[in-house]
Motif scaffolding. Structure first.
Motif, mmCIF file in Angstrom:
data_model
loop_
_atom_site.group_PDB
_atom_site.id
_atom_site.type_symbol
_atom_site.label_atom_id
_atom_site.label_comp_id
_atom_site.label_asym_id
_atom_site.label_seq_id
_atom_site.Cartn_x
_atom_site.Cartn_y
_atom_site.Cartn_z
ATOM 1 N N SER A 1 43.833 66.935 42.423
ATOM 2 C CA SER A 1 44.860 66.142 42.931
ATOM 3 C C SER A 1 44.872 65.941 44.645
ATOM 4 C CB SER A 1 46.266 66.643 42.695
ATOM 5 O OG SER A 1 46.692 67.831 43.647
ATOM 6 N N LEU A 2 44.095 66.923 45.045
ATOM 7 C CA LEU A 2 43.768 66.925 46.515
ATOM 8 C C LEU A 2 42.479 66.396 46.777
ATOM 9 C CD1 LEU A 2 45.080 70.473 47.291
ATOM 10 C CD2 LEU A 2 46.312 68.491 47.848
ATOM 11 N N GLY A 3 41.736 65.818 45.847
ATOM 12 C CA GLY A 3 40.449 65.029 46.150
ATOM 13 C C GLY A 3 39.232 65.596 45.440
ATOM 14 N N GLY A 4 39.336 66.987 45.183
ATOM 15 C CA GLY A 4 37.939 67.491 44.584
ATOM 16 C C GLY A 4 37.504 67.018 43.488
ATOM 17 N N LYS A 5 36.203 66.885 43.144
ATOM 18 C CA LYS A 5 35.554 66.424 42.146
ATOM 19 C C LYS A 5 34.944 67.533 41.043
ATOM 20 C CE LYS A 5 31.502 64.170 40.287
ATOM 21 N NZ LYS A 5 30.004 63.864 40.677
ATOM 22 N N THR A 6 35.476 67.863 39.831
ATOM 23 C CA THR A 6 35.478 68.750 38.857
ATOM 24 C C THR A 6 34.126 68.522 38.206
ATOM 25 O OG1 THR A 6 37.540 69.229 38.602
ATOM 26 C CG2 THR A 6 36.128 70.005 36.749
ATOM 27 N N VAL A 7 33.091 69.474 38.078
ATOM 28 C CA VAL A 7 32.052 69.463 37.250
ATOM 29 C C VAL A 7 31.981 70.738 36.588
ATOM 30 C CG1 VAL A 7 30.794 68.082 38.958
ATOM 31 C CG2 VAL A 7 30.706 70.676 39.386
ATOM 32 N N GLY A 8 31.062 70.818 35.407
ATOM 33 C CA GLY A 8 31.081 72.249 34.598
ATOM 34 C C GLY A 8 31.765 72.444 33.428
ATOM 35 N N GLN A 9 32.587 71.305 32.988
ATOM 36 C CA GLN A 9 33.386 71.424 31.805
ATOM 37 C C GLN A 9 32.536 72.171 30.832
ATOM 38 O OE1 GLN A 9 32.917 68.603 33.619
ATOM 39 N NE2 GLN A 9 34.672 67.951 34.248
ATOM 40 N N TRP A 10 33.258 72.847 30.075
ATOM 41 C CA TRP A 10 32.955 73.814 29.119
ATOM 42 C C TRP A 10 33.463 73.609 27.636
ATOM 43 C CZ3 TRP A 10 28.620 76.340 29.036
ATOM 44 C CH2 TRP A 10 28.501 77.748 28.069
ATOM 45 N N PRO A 11 32.888 73.588 26.519
ATOM 46 C CA PRO A 11 33.215 73.340 25.131
ATOM 47 C C PRO A 11 34.112 74.419 24.837
ATOM 48 C CG PRO A 11 30.714 73.498 25.050
ATOM 49 C CD PRO A 11 31.386 73.743 26.492
ATOM 50 N N THR A 12 35.308 73.990 24.009
ATOM 51 C CA THR A 12 36.249 74.843 23.597
ATOM 52 C C THR A 12 35.799 75.452 22.177
ATOM 53 O OG1 THR A 12 37.358 73.216 22.406
ATOM 54 C CG2 THR A 12 38.206 73.684 24.692
ATOM 55 N N ALA A 13 34.746 74.983 21.736
ATOM 56 C CA ALA A 13 34.218 75.713 20.451
ATOM 57 C C ALA A 13 33.814 76.836 20.643
ATOM 58 C CB ALA A 13 32.872 74.793 19.963
ATOM 59 N N GLY A 14 34.350 77.858 19.562
ATOM 60 C CA GLY A 14 33.718 79.296 19.733
ATOM 61 C C GLY A 14 34.778 80.109 20.384
ATOM 62 N N TYR A 15 35.832 79.473 20.597
ATOM 63 C CA TYR A 15 37.088 80.173 21.152
ATOM 64 C C TYR A 15 38.287 79.903 20.018
ATOM 65 C CZ TYR A 15 34.506 80.155 25.826
ATOM 66 O OH TYR A 15 33.683 80.195 26.640
ATOM 67 N N ASP A 16 38.986 81.154 20.000
ATOM 68 C CA ASP A 16 39.916 80.972 19.114
ATOM 69 C C ASP A 16 41.346 81.138 19.968
ATOM 70 O OD1 ASP A 16 41.722 81.123 16.714
ATOM 71 O OD2 ASP A 16 41.192 83.228 16.346
ATOM 72 N N HIS A 17 42.098 80.133 20.256
ATOM 73 C CA HIS A 17 43.354 80.084 21.210
ATOM 74 C C HIS A 17 43.971 78.898 20.694
ATOM 75 C CE1 HIS A 17 40.828 76.891 22.935
ATOM 76 N NE2 HIS A 17 41.912 76.499 23.802
ATOM 77 N N SER A 18 45.321 78.704 20.919
ATOM 78 C CA SER A 18 46.193 77.651 20.363
ATOM 79 C C SER A 18 46.495 76.901 21.416
ATOM 80 C CB SER A 18 47.440 78.488 19.999
ATOM 81 O OG SER A 18 48.198 79.083 20.716
ATOM 82 N N GLU A 19 46.573 77.180 22.795
ATOM 83 C CA GLU A 19 46.908 76.308 23.859
ATOM 84 C C GLU A 19 46.229 76.771 25.271
ATOM 85 O OE1 GLU A 19 51.069 74.763 25.524
ATOM 86 O OE2 GLU A 19 51.110 75.518 23.442
ATOM 87 N N SER A 20 46.184 75.808 26.125
ATOM 88 C CA SER A 20 45.561 76.242 27.424
ATOM 89 C C SER A 20 45.623 74.960 28.369
ATOM 90 C CB SER A 20 43.969 76.619 27.157
ATOM 91 O OG SER A 20 43.565 76.702 28.477
ATOM 92 N N LYS A 21 46.391 75.412 29.425
ATOM 93 C CA LYS A 21 46.406 74.348 30.646
ATOM 94 C C LYS A 21 45.131 73.982 31.155
ATOM 95 C CE LYS A 21 51.041 75.781 32.062
ATOM 96 N NZ LYS A 21 51.731 76.269 33.223
ATOM 97 N N ALA A 22 44.014 74.756 30.938
ATOM 98 C CA ALA A 22 42.626 74.612 31.209
ATOM 99 C C ALA A 22 41.686 73.526 30.301
ATOM 100 C CB ALA A 22 41.884 75.884 31.416
ATOM 101 N N GLU A 23 42.600 72.957 29.470
ATOM 102 C CA GLU A 23 41.928 71.977 28.429
ATOM 103 C C GLU A 23 42.067 70.733 28.754
ATOM 104 O OE1 GLU A 23 41.469 71.770 23.489
ATOM 105 O OE2 GLU A 23 42.089 73.586 24.395
#
Length: 170
Positions: free
Chosen positions: A112-134
């Protein structure tokens, strides 16, 4: 080539160890400079066009205390033109409802302050139900679970760094 600034917060030392492993995977301190946010002024973020932000999710979906203390001060940093990757440490079994939330909270704020995000990572292989990082079926950065999947950490770091190198012009 300009250095990458890797800023991490750590409560128990685990995130610092992950930061050191990421630094090593990039080729060492000539490429990636480490900063513990407990010991550095937030102004240091301005010195780098390429950043890696590391934060464990603490308690129930909360920022690690050093990042929490700096959170509002991030508003004073212009992240426009900065390329930023994120990594987080969390427990997908014990905290499946907020796995990696801290990474997502920081990414949302910095974007929100202008940064460009790189390096997203697949959620496959994890066992979680919810994440603010998804976002759109991927984590906003590298999700590490040393509590339940420590045997995957080194491989995940190597693959993530290989993905990041072109984004950082390496």
């Amino acid at each position: 080539m300009s250095k990458i600034g890797l800023f991490f917060g750590t409560q128990t030392g685990n995130t610092e160890e992950l930061a050191q492993a990421i630094q090593a995977a990039f080729g060492g301190s000539d490429i990636v400079e480490l900063f513990d946010v407990a010991e550095v002024d937030i102004e240091a973020l301005r010195d780098f066009d390429q950043l890696i932000i590391g934060c464990p999710t603490w308690n129930v979906g909360e920022l690690q205390s050093d990042w929490e203390a700096l959170y509002d001060d991030l508003d004073d940093v212009d992240f426009s033109g900065k390329t930023i990757a994120y990594f987080g440490a969390g427990d997908q079994v014990g905290y499946a409802d907020n796995f990696q939330d801290a990474m997502g909270v920081l990414e949302e704020k910095i974007t929100s302050l202008g940064g460009k995000t790189v390096g997203q990572w697949p959620t496959a292989g994890y066992d979680h139900s919810e994440s603010k990082a998804e976002r759109d079926g991927k984590f906003v950065g590298l999700a590490i679970d040393e509590d339940n999947q420590p045997e995957l950490t080194a491989e995940r770091i190597q693959a993530w760094v290989a993905q990041l190198k072109p984004a950082f012009g390496l």
